[in-house]
Design a protein around this motif. Sequence first.
Motif, PDB file in Angstrom:
ATOM      1  N   ARG A  56       0.846  -1.202   0.000  1.00 22.31           N
ATOM      2  CA  ARG A  56       0.000   0.000   0.000  1.00 22.31           C
ATOM      3  C   ARG A  56       0.867   1.231   0.000  1.00 22.31           C
ATOM      4  O   ARG A  56       2.025   1.176   0.398  1.00 22.31           O
ATOM      5  CB  ARG A  56      -0.825   0.068   1.300  1.00 22.31           C
ATOM      6  CG  ARG A  56      -2.172  -0.523   1.176  1.00 22.31           C
ATOM      7  CD  ARG A  56      -2.997  -0.300   2.410  1.00 22.31           C
ATOM      8  NE  ARG A  56      -4.053  -1.284   2.425  1.00 22.31           N
ATOM      9  CZ  ARG A  56      -5.195  -1.169   1.756  1.00 22.31           C
ATOM     10  NH1 ARG A  56      -5.448  -0.077   1.068  1.00 22.31           N
ATOM     11  NH2 ARG A  56      -6.090  -2.131   1.789  1.00 22.31           N
ATOM     12  N   THR A 186      12.808  -5.925   8.454  1.00 25.98           N
ATOM     13  CA  THR A 186      11.665  -5.325   9.156  1.00 25.98           C
ATOM     14  C   THR A 186      11.573  -3.842   8.802  1.00 25.98           C
ATOM     15  O   THR A 186      11.384  -2.985   9.662  1.00 25.98           O
ATOM     16  CB  THR A 186      11.794  -5.511  10.694  1.00 25.98           C
ATOM     17  OG1 THR A 186      13.106  -5.130  11.084  1.00 25.98           O
ATOM     18  CG2 THR A 186      11.502  -6.922  11.129  1.00 25.98           C
ATOM     19  N   THR A 189       8.454  -2.345   3.977  1.00 24.73           N
ATOM     20  CA  THR A 189       7.875  -3.424   3.182  1.00 24.73           C
ATOM     21  C   THR A 189       7.480  -4.596   4.064  1.00 24.73           C
ATOM     22  O   THR A 189       6.338  -5.068   4.029  1.00 24.73           O
ATOM     23  CB  THR A 189       8.911  -3.883   2.120  1.00 24.73           C
ATOM     24  OG1 THR A 189       9.195  -2.774   1.274  1.00 24.73           O
ATOM     25  CG2 THR A 189       8.396  -5.031   1.310  1.00 24.73           C
ATOM     26  N   ARG A 209      17.017  -7.460  12.117  1.00 24.83           N
ATOM     27  CA  ARG A 209      18.335  -6.954  12.489  1.00 24.83           C
ATOM     28  C   ARG A 209      18.183  -5.616  13.216  1.00 24.83           C
ATOM     29  O   ARG A 209      18.821  -5.370  14.222  1.00 24.83           O
ATOM     30  CB  ARG A 209      19.203  -6.802  11.240  1.00 24.83           C
ATOM     31  CG  ARG A 209      20.642  -6.488  11.561  1.00 24.83           C
ATOM     32  CD  ARG A 209      21.558  -6.734  10.391  1.00 24.83           C
ATOM     33  NE  ARG A 209      21.269  -5.831   9.281  1.00 24.83           N
ATOM     34  CZ  ARG A 209      21.918  -5.879   8.117  1.00 24.83           C
ATOM     35  NH1 ARG A 209      22.845  -6.790   7.921  1.00 24.83           N
ATOM     36  NH2 ARG A 209      21.613  -5.035   7.156  1.00 24.83           N
ATOM     37  N   THR A 210      17.289  -4.760  12.684  1.00 24.83           N
ATOM     38  CA  THR A 210      17.100  -3.439  13.305  1.00 24.83           C
ATOM     39  C   THR A 210      15.604  -3.175  13.442  1.00 24.83           C
ATOM     40  O   THR A 210      14.865  -3.311  12.463  1.00 24.83           O
ATOM     41  CB  THR A 210      17.716  -2.338  12.420  1.00 24.83           C
ATOM     42  OG1 THR A 210      19.032  -2.726  12.040  1.00 24.83           O
ATOM     43  CG2 THR A 210      17.781  -1.012  13.145  1.00 24.83           C
ATOM     44  N   TRP A 495      18.714   3.716   4.156  1.00 28.60           N
ATOM     45  CA  TRP A 495      19.053   3.723   2.722  1.00 28.60           C
ATOM     46  C   TRP A 495      19.257   5.147   2.224  1.00 28.60           C
ATOM     47  O   TRP A 495      19.842   5.355   1.173  1.00 28.60           O
ATOM     48  CB  TRP A 495      18.026   2.948   1.891  1.00 28.60           C
ATOM     49  CG  TRP A 495      16.585   3.387   1.976  1.00 28.60           C
ATOM     50  CD1 TRP A 495      15.606   2.798   2.726  1.00 28.60           C
ATOM     51  CD2 TRP A 495      15.951   4.455   1.262  1.00 28.60           C
ATOM     52  NE1 TRP A 495      14.411   3.445   2.543  1.00 28.60           N
ATOM     53  CE2 TRP A 495      14.589   4.465   1.635  1.00 28.60           C
ATOM     54  CE3 TRP A 495      16.386   5.409   0.332  1.00 28.60           C
ATOM     55  CZ2 TRP A 495      13.671   5.379   1.137  1.00 28.60           C
ATOM     56  CZ3 TRP A 495      15.471   6.323  -0.171  1.00 28.60           C
ATOM     57  CH2 TRP A 495      14.131   6.292   0.235  1.00 28.60           C
TER      58      TRP A 495
END
Length: 537
Positions: A56, A186, A189, A209-210, A495
């Motif tokens: 979404r 996590t 997405t 992981r985070t 990112w």
Amino acid sequence: MSDQQFETFDAIIIGAGFAGLYSLYKLRKLGLNVRVFEAGDGVGGTWYWNRYPGARCDVESMEYSYSFDPELEQEWVWPDKYSKQSDILRYANHVAERYDLLKDIQFETRIKSAYYDRNINTWTIETSGGQKATAQYCIMAVGNLSTPRVPDFKGVDSFAGDWYHSGLWPKEEVDFSSKRVGIIGTGSTAIQIIPHVAKQAKHLTIFQRTANYSLPARNGPLPEDVRAAHKKKYRELREQAYFTPFGIAGYPPPEKAATDATPEEREAKYHQKWAEGGTISYLFSYNDLLLSPDSNKTASDFVRDRIREIVHDPNTAELLCPNDHPIGTKRICLDSGYYETFNRDNVSLVNVRSAPIEEITQTGLRTTTDAFELDSIIFATGFDAMTGAVLEMDVRTSDGIDMRERWKDGPKTYLGIMVAGFPNMFVITGPGSPGVKSQMILSIEQHTDWITDCIKNMRAKGINRAEAQPESEAKWVEHVNEVADSTLYPQANSWYVGANIPGKPRIFMPYVGGVEAYKKICDEVVENGYEGISLSP
Ligand code: N01
């Protein structure tokens, strides 16, 4: 180059997502002969590839749409407050058909290289199938999150079950019922996928992981009266959006700092925003949340408290509490029932920070401490963001300038639109633009309008080459960094700084000065005769 016949166009556009479609529409209006090349077999870009369960948009539907045609915005009906992927894809297809765009798009064609020859002032692109085409202008409408990243875990090929990457999801529905499913990641997405797959799977193991901050979307059908009221004021709201930081109307920026509010006042405000749902609303609780660590902590603590309240198992709750970055410095996730999913008996959370994944095995995966038996693995491991799609291609010029070399220490652009050394090449919402930090379609329209105006101006004045000046590019990069450094953004391993790709240079890539400030700068560049750009006959 071989002596084969090249097809010749005025402009080549790479990508048929929202940026490619609108660029085609606009350049065609200028009378240019245009060809779009698209790797997929349909339009829609991000919304074509990301078909994973639960996909979404996290920007409200009435905002997340084109504004260029008042008739289009009046006739289209968005069913939900936040649109699901299939509705956005349906909209992209509608736009392509309504404006007769399909006839100029070549699908299932991936561009391998783009080469600028200064002597003949022409771009030549080559497809992975060996087809070549030339044009004076090359428009990179390649998207920011379009190069999926499957981490190179040892053993992926040996896995006997099925594996999926969220950004390369199959068109057919995937049935996870009776399957033991593992999901790695996590981020935004995964947080959308997890509640859906948990309802189907025999067991879902989440490898985290985070931890990330996620806020409730409070999504639902869009009531007809809300839709009608919005449509009545559409023109005004579209205009208003350009005078906001994120390009989204209806959220007046806050005037008060969190430090100027009492703890009780803050608590009440955050509760109200949590109940309302949405990310902008929460970030706009106070005006210093992205500037002051103390203020940010109050908003971060509030979310951590909600996680502890929702998730029954205290160890799982603690593991889900983000503690390595201030809220908002990574893209905040928006969910429907994410934290609640951890109360299900068929869901477990594994900390792969303390015990990283070592390899994918034939029957599942192995961390440094445990082995997990899995029938399916979902990689929700993100993208080589912002630069991946451009650098995947071999982009170079006849005078020996190579894009991979130019960007090896991080991307450099002028306004996020042009790159010095690459004349007549325009990037839509590239690094250094506010694109990913804004309502993407608004930024796409603003960039494309700017680019097409530039080309129109060139043609009217007999100018054939536009090229960003190295000094103006350097100044822009400096400004982008300066603005980012005045905020808390660079603190997060996101990112936005390329932290998810091992070895990628750590540079804060988006422009976070806001849409309003950015548009003003772009307009001033034009008013000053395309300041910072060399225009030559
Ligand atoms: O990708 P991400 P995403 N072992 O990079 C983990 C947009 N979007 O696809 O944080 C274990 O955020 C990684 O862990 P870590 C939105 O802009 C929009 O979720 O690197 N884990 C992280 O948890 C968003 O920001 C919508 O420690 C590994 C995850 O994979 C952007 O897309 C919806 C790992 C990647 O998270 C990207 O989101 C969805 C490893 N080796 C997405 N490698 C809308 O609503 C990576 N990870 C519009």
